[in-house]
Design an enzyme around this catalytic site. Sequence first.
Site, PDB file in Angstrom:
ATOM      1  N   LYS A  14      47.234  30.238  48.376  1.00  0.00           N
ATOM      2  CA  LYS A  14      45.901  29.689  48.093  1.00  0.00           C
ATOM      3  C   LYS A  14      45.892  29.054  46.712  1.00  0.00           C
ATOM      4  O   LYS A  14      46.659  29.439  45.811  1.00  0.00           O
ATOM      5  CB  LYS A  14      44.801  30.742  48.200  1.00  0.00           C
ATOM      6  CG  LYS A  14      44.829  31.871  47.167  1.00  0.00           C
ATOM      7  CD  LYS A  14      44.066  31.565  45.882  1.00  0.00           C
ATOM      8  CE  LYS A  14      44.367  32.615  44.816  1.00  0.00           C
ATOM      9  NZ  LYS A  14      44.045  32.274  43.464  1.00  0.00           N
ATOM     10  N   SER A 111      48.824  38.664  48.444  1.00  0.00           N
ATOM     11  CA  SER A 111      47.680  38.719  49.366  1.00  0.00           C
ATOM     12  C   SER A 111      48.036  38.077  50.704  1.00  0.00           C
ATOM     13  O   SER A 111      47.622  38.563  51.764  1.00  0.00           O
ATOM     14  CB  SER A 111      46.478  37.994  48.759  1.00  0.00           C
ATOM     15  OG  SER A 111      46.144  38.573  47.518  1.00  0.00           O
ATOM     16  N   ASP A 144      41.679  38.601  47.299  1.00  0.00           N
ATOM     17  CA  ASP A 144      42.093  37.334  47.925  1.00  0.00           C
ATOM     18  C   ASP A 144      42.594  37.506  49.351  1.00  0.00           C
ATOM     19  O   ASP A 144      42.923  36.511  50.005  1.00  0.00           O
ATOM     20  CB  ASP A 144      43.263  36.717  47.140  1.00  0.00           C
ATOM     21  CG  ASP A 144      42.887  36.304  45.744  1.00  0.00           C
ATOM     22  OD1 ASP A 144      41.710  35.972  45.519  1.00  0.00           O
ATOM     23  OD2 ASP A 144      43.779  36.297  44.884  1.00  0.00           O
TER      24      ASP A 144
HETATM   25  O1  C5P Z   1      41.490  42.390  44.013  1.00  0.00           O
HETATM   26  P1  C5P Z   1      42.847  42.385  43.427  1.00  0.00           P
HETATM   27  O2  C5P Z   1      43.564  43.706  43.592  1.00  0.00           O
HETATM   28  O3  C5P Z   1      43.691  41.242  43.846  1.00  0.00           O
HETATM   29  O4  C5P Z   1      42.643  42.206  41.868  1.00  0.00           O
HETATM   30  C1  C5P Z   1      43.646  42.451  40.935  1.00  0.00           C
HETATM   31  C2  C5P Z   1      42.995  42.700  39.578  1.00  0.00           C
HETATM   32  O5  C5P Z   1      42.415  41.490  39.096  1.00  0.00           O
HETATM   33  C3  C5P Z   1      41.862  43.710  39.603  1.00  0.00           C
HETATM   34  O6  C5P Z   1      42.335  45.013  39.439  1.00  0.00           O
HETATM   35  C4  C5P Z   1      41.023  43.265  38.420  1.00  0.00           C
HETATM   36  O7  C5P Z   1      41.612  43.703  37.213  1.00  0.00           O
HETATM   37  C5  C5P Z   1      41.174  41.755  38.448  1.00  0.00           C
HETATM   38  N1  C5P Z   1      40.077  41.083  39.175  1.00  0.00           N
HETATM   39  C6  C5P Z   1      38.831  40.994  38.595  1.00  0.00           C
HETATM   40  N2  C5P Z   1      37.811  40.361  39.233  1.00  0.00           N
HETATM   41  C7  C5P Z   1      38.017  39.813  40.458  1.00  0.00           C
HETATM   42  C8  C5P Z   1      39.280  39.870  41.071  1.00  0.00           C
HETATM   43  C9  C5P Z   1      40.296  40.523  40.397  1.00  0.00           C
HETATM   44  O8  C5P Z   1      38.626  41.495  37.472  1.00  0.00           O
HETATM   45  N3  C5P Z   1      37.004  39.189  41.057  1.00  0.00           N
END
Ligand code: C5P
Length: 306
Positions: A14, A111, A144
């Site tokens: 993406k 993802s 994601d």
């Molecule tokens: O959701 P995901 O595990 O991919 O996110 C990885 C990290 O990125 C989260 O632990 C957070 O620190 C940060 N993040 C965030 N806000 C989001 C998406 C991700 O702070 N909307």
Amino acid sequence: MSAPDSITVRAPAKINLSLAVGAPRPDGFHPLNTVYQAISLYDDVRVCDAPQWQVEVTPLGEVDVSAVPLDESNIVVRAGRLLAGRHGLDRAARIEIHKGIPVAGGMAGGSADAAAALVALDRWWALETADDDLLALAAELGSDVPFALVGGSAHGTGRGERVEPLTDRGSYWWVVVPDQDGLSTPEVYREFDRLHPEWPDGDPPDPVGVLSALMSGNAGHLGDYLRNDLEEPALSLRPALAERVATVERTHAGPVLLSGSGPTVLALARSREEATGTRQRLVEIGFRAVLVATGPVAGAHVVGPT
Ligand code: C5P
């Protein structure tokens, strides 16, 4: 015909055509208002039976896979366990990832693997999980992951996990310039918070310019509205990236932006020829593993056995 001994699912990388970030919520995640586009760089995930969880990763082209975990911390195992648990199953699988998406590059390669593993194991175990349930499992795995299931072009809100498919009349060409060293997404968000301690609470604004550019399918208009709020913190963490961006800007006549939390740099081209021309010039001045991709493309889907 004998029964297949595996199933393979393909999931796309993406990019974010617009990524507006809000102040962190009480749970630490940042509210996003983003437009995703799935582009034609893929990971293929093949699953088959095994007594214990096993992960194998094979690079496609020049992708560096040395940072991908091969143990049970890999997101594909988390995906498999989550799906099995939801159906009360006690099964494991061998999962082979064929990686065409740059690792830790801001292109949601992990993802994509998680989404592909969900679709592959759902099919392999004949679970027929409802789409909404699969999307909910995807959201548990990462912000994601739902988009990697949906693909195309889509509007993302919440922490990115709420995804609405968009009408996109265009087809766009991208030059993808990966970096040797990845950037950590949580670190980039933390740097965003450090740079913007007084950032207003609440949801960031809708990306109206990008949404109308996609409706018209005009790549020229799209270039006027590209936005990435994570570019500033990514460049702050890695000052050398600013020079990379500037070099791509000097080499390419069109818009240039950082992909997600970086460090992959993207250049938007008006045609395949323009994209391959830019790629060629970047390779000539020493950039490695530069790719050309088109979008939008489909989300995670079964491609084999053929
Ligand atoms: O959701 P995901 O595990 O991919 O996110 C990885 C990290 O990125 C989260 O632990 C957070 O620190 C940060 N993040 C965030 N806000 C989001 C998406 C991700 O702070 N909307």
